[in-house]
Design a protein around this motif. Structure first.
Motif, mmCIF file in Angstrom:
data_model
loop_
_atom_site.group_PDB
_atom_site.id
_atom_site.type_symbol
_atom_site.label_atom_id
_atom_site.label_comp_id
_atom_site.label_asym_id
_atom_site.label_seq_id
_atom_site.Cartn_x
_atom_site.Cartn_y
_atom_site.Cartn_z
ATOM 1 N N ARG A 139 0.834 -1.203 0.000
ATOM 2 C CA ARG A 139 0.000 0.000 0.000
ATOM 3 C C ARG A 139 0.872 1.259 0.000
ATOM 4 O O ARG A 139 0.572 2.229 -0.696
ATOM 5 C CB ARG A 139 -0.918 -0.009 1.215
ATOM 6 N N TRP A 187 -6.150 -3.873 -7.658
ATOM 7 C CA TRP A 187 -7.501 -3.572 -7.170
ATOM 8 C C TRP A 187 -8.162 -4.831 -6.601
ATOM 9 O O TRP A 187 -8.806 -4.784 -5.551
ATOM 10 C CB TRP A 187 -8.353 -2.977 -8.284
ATOM 11 N N PHE A 217 -6.601 -5.497 -3.212
ATOM 12 C CA PHE A 217 -7.086 -4.601 -2.163
ATOM 13 C C PHE A 217 -8.517 -4.946 -1.751
ATOM 14 O O PHE A 217 -8.898 -4.771 -0.592
ATOM 15 C CB PHE A 217 -7.015 -3.145 -2.633
ATOM 16 N N LEU A 218 -9.312 -5.422 -2.699
ATOM 17 C CA LEU A 218 -10.695 -5.792 -2.411
ATOM 18 C C LEU A 218 -10.813 -7.239 -1.907
ATOM 19 O O LEU A 218 -11.912 -7.680 -1.575
ATOM 20 C CB LEU A 218 -11.565 -5.613 -3.654
ATOM 21 N N CYS A 269 -15.587 -7.174 -8.563
ATOM 22 C CA CYS A 269 -15.048 -6.032 -7.825
ATOM 23 C C CYS A 269 -16.153 -5.060 -7.420
ATOM 24 O O CYS A 269 -16.187 -4.587 -6.279
ATOM 25 C CB CYS A 269 -14.002 -5.317 -8.669
ATOM 26 N N PHE A 326 -17.157 -4.240 -3.641
ATOM 27 C CA PHE A 326 -17.002 -2.844 -3.238
ATOM 28 C C PHE A 326 -18.272 -2.333 -2.553
ATOM 29 O O PHE A 326 -18.221 -1.761 -1.460
ATOM 30 C CB PHE A 326 -16.684 -2.000 -4.473
ATOM 31 N N ARG A 354 -17.433 -2.517 1.300
ATOM 32 C CA ARG A 354 -16.695 -1.283 1.568
ATOM 33 C C ARG A 354 -17.606 -0.094 1.856
ATOM 34 O O ARG A 354 -17.279 0.765 2.660
ATOM 35 C CB ARG A 354 -15.754 -0.943 0.402
ATOM 36 N N TRP A 400 -8.645 6.558 -6.845
ATOM 37 C CA TRP A 400 -9.244 5.296 -6.388
ATOM 38 C C TRP A 400 -8.171 4.278 -6.018
ATOM 39 O O TRP A 400 -8.418 3.414 -5.171
ATOM 40 C CB TRP A 400 -10.192 4.742 -7.447
ATOM 41 N N ASP A 401 -6.998 4.318 -6.639
ATOM 42 C CA ASP A 401 -5.896 3.457 -6.190
ATOM 43 C C ASP A 401 -5.663 3.679 -4.699
ATOM 44 O O ASP A 401 -5.493 2.731 -3.923
ATOM 45 C CB ASP A 401 -4.601 3.779 -6.945
ATOM 46 N N LEU A 438 -8.892 2.533 -2.527
ATOM 47 C CA LEU A 438 -9.008 1.084 -2.399
ATOM 48 C C LEU A 438 -7.890 0.521 -1.529
ATOM 49 O O LEU A 438 -8.079 -0.474 -0.827
ATOM 50 C CB LEU A 438 -8.996 0.422 -3.779
ATOM 51 N N VAL A 450 -12.176 3.689 1.694
ATOM 52 C CA VAL A 450 -12.994 4.684 1.006
ATOM 53 C C VAL A 450 -13.434 5.811 1.932
ATOM 54 O O VAL A 450 -13.854 6.868 1.467
ATOM 55 C CB VAL A 450 -14.228 4.034 0.343
#
Length: 350
Positions: A76, A98, A101-102, A197, A201, A205, A271-272, A275, A279
Motif C-alpha cells: 500500500r 484492485w 485490495f478488495l 469487484c 465494493f 466497503r 481510487w488506487d 481502495l 474509502v
C-alpha cells in the motif's frame, strides 16, 4: 592488465543507463505480485485474459488469505507513494492490485451468467435513465465501456441481491451506482472481474452509501463539515457564512467517491489510494480538492456555489498529499467515526 579490465568493467557498470523511475516501480510491484513465497502472490499471476462474460467455471483470481500484514502495508505504501505505473507494451498492474485490495478470492462465472440471463429487472427503467449519462463527456470511457455493459452489470447486481439482505441491509439499484460501476468496467479486463469487484465494493466497503435512503452518504456529508472545521477552520467559516453546508455542494463528490470529477485518469489514480487505504478517506479528499481553490473561495464577493459545483480538474497526487496531511489533524474519536461511517450505523441512525 587484469586491473585495466576491472576498471573498464566498473566504468561500463557506471555508464549503464538507469531505468526511468516508472519502470523501476513497475518491476518492483510486478515482482511482489509474482513472488510465489509472498503472501501477496496468493493472487494468480493473471486475471481473465479476455472480455468474455465467463468460461462457465469458477476461476481463482484473487487473494486467498492475507497472513502477511507487513507485506500488505508495504505494498500500500509503495502504491500511494509512487502510484501504479502504466508502461506502454506491458500489461497493467492495476486490475490485479484492485482485486488484491478488495480481497477478491474467486470469480463465480456460472452465477454471473445466470444473473445476466434473467434479463431486465424490476428497476431496469431506472437503471437505463442513468446509464446513458455515465461519464458522458469522457471520450476514453465511452470508447471502452458501452452502455449495454453498464446495464448488464447493474441488472445482474440487482438479481444477485433480489429478496436477500446482507448484515440486515437490502441491496437494489440506487442513483449513483452507475458511476460507481464505471471505473471497474473501465479498469478490469473482463466484465466478470468488473462485476466481482463492483459487488464486493458495494457490499463490503460502502454498503450504507447504496441503501435507498443513502444513510452513509448523508453521514459522510455531516462528517465532511466536521472534518472541514478541524483541518481548515478559516475556509470552513467562509463557507458557513455563505450557508454552504456540505449537503448543498458536496453530495455528488461524496456519493461517487470523486469519480464524478474529471479527468477520469486522475480519478482512477485517486481510487488506487481509496481502495488501498479505505474509502472513508474520500471525505478528506473532497476537502483537499476544494482546498486547491481556497483563495478563490475566500476572495469571492458573491456566494461561491459555482466554484464548488464545478471544481477544477482533479490532480490525484496533490489531493492525496493534502489528505495525508489532514489525517494527523483529526481527533481520534472523529477519525474513528470517519473510518466506520460507510459500513456501520451510527448510534440512532437507521
Amino acid at each position: 592488465m587484469p586491473r585495466q579490465t576491472s576498471i573498464r568493467s566498473d566504468r561500463a557498470e557506471k555508464e549503464k543507463p538507469k531505468n526511468p523511475p516508472e519502470i523501476d516501480n513497475y518491476n518492483r510491484l510486478s515482482r511482489w505480485l509474482q513472488n510465489p513465497s509472498s503472501a501477496i502472490s496468493r493472487i494468480d499471476r493473471h486475471g481473465v485474459a479476455n472480455d468474455e462474460l465467463s468460461k462457465g467455471t469458477t476461476s481463482r483470481v484473487g487473494l486467498k488469505e492475507v497472513d502477511n500484514a507487513h507485506a500488505m502495508k508495504e505494498l500500500r505504501r509503495v502504491v500511494v507513494k509512487y502510484g501504479i505505473p502504466e508502461i506502454p507494451g506491458r500489461p497493467s498492474l492495476r486490475p490485479r492490485l484492485w482485486k488484491l485490495f478488495l480481497q477478491i478470492d474467486t470469480l463465480h462465472g456460472e452465477d454471473y451468467l445466470n444473473w445476466v440471463s434473467l434479463g431486465s429487472c424490476d428497476v431496469s427503467s431506472k437503471i437505463k435513465n442513468d446509464t446513458f449519462r455515465t461519464l458522458a463527456t469522457d471520450l476514453d470511457f465511452k470508447g471502452k465501456v458501452r452502455e449495454d455493459m453498464l446495464i448488464r452489470m447493474l441488472e445482474a447486481f440487482v438479481w444477485k441481491n433480489a429478496g436477500e439482505e446482507r448484515d440486515g441491509l437490502p441491496f437494489t439499484y440506487v442513483q449513483g451506482m452507475n458511476v460507481l460501476a464505471a471505473p471497474f468496467l473501465y479498469v478490469m479486463p473482463s466484465q466478470l472481474e468488473a462485476f466481482a469487484c463492483f459487488s464486493t465494493f458495494l457490499e463490503t466497503r460502502c454498503p450504507l452509501y447504496v441503501q435507498p435512503t443513502m444513510l452513509g452518504v448523508h453521514r459522510g456529508l455531516e462528517l465532511l463539515d466536521r472534518c472541514f472545521e478541524v483541518v481548515d477552520p478559516v475556509l470552513f467559516d467562509v463557507l458557513k457564512g455563505w450557508n454552504l453546508r456540505a449537503e448543498i455542494w458536496a453530495f455528488s463528490y461524496t456519493l461517487t467517491f470523486c469519480m464524478s470529477i474529471p479527468p477520469l485518469d486522475e480519478a482512477i489514480k485517486l481510487w488506487d489510494f481509496l481502495l488501498a487505504y479505505g474509502v472513508h478517506l474520500n471525505i478528506l479528499c473532497v476537502i483537499a480538492h476544494v482546498n486547491t481553490i481556497r483563495e478563490d473561495i475566500i476572495a469571492a464577493t458573491t456566494i461561491p456555489i459555482r466554484l464548488l459545483n464545478k471544481l477544477p480538474p482533479l490532480n490525484a497526487r496533490i489531493v492525496i498529499s493534502l489528505t495525508l496531511s489532514f489525517l494527523n489533524m483529526l481527533p481520534e474519536s472523529l477519525y474513528d467515526e470517519l473510518v466506520t461511517h460507510p459500513f456501520q450505523l451510527a448510534p440512532g441512525q437507521g
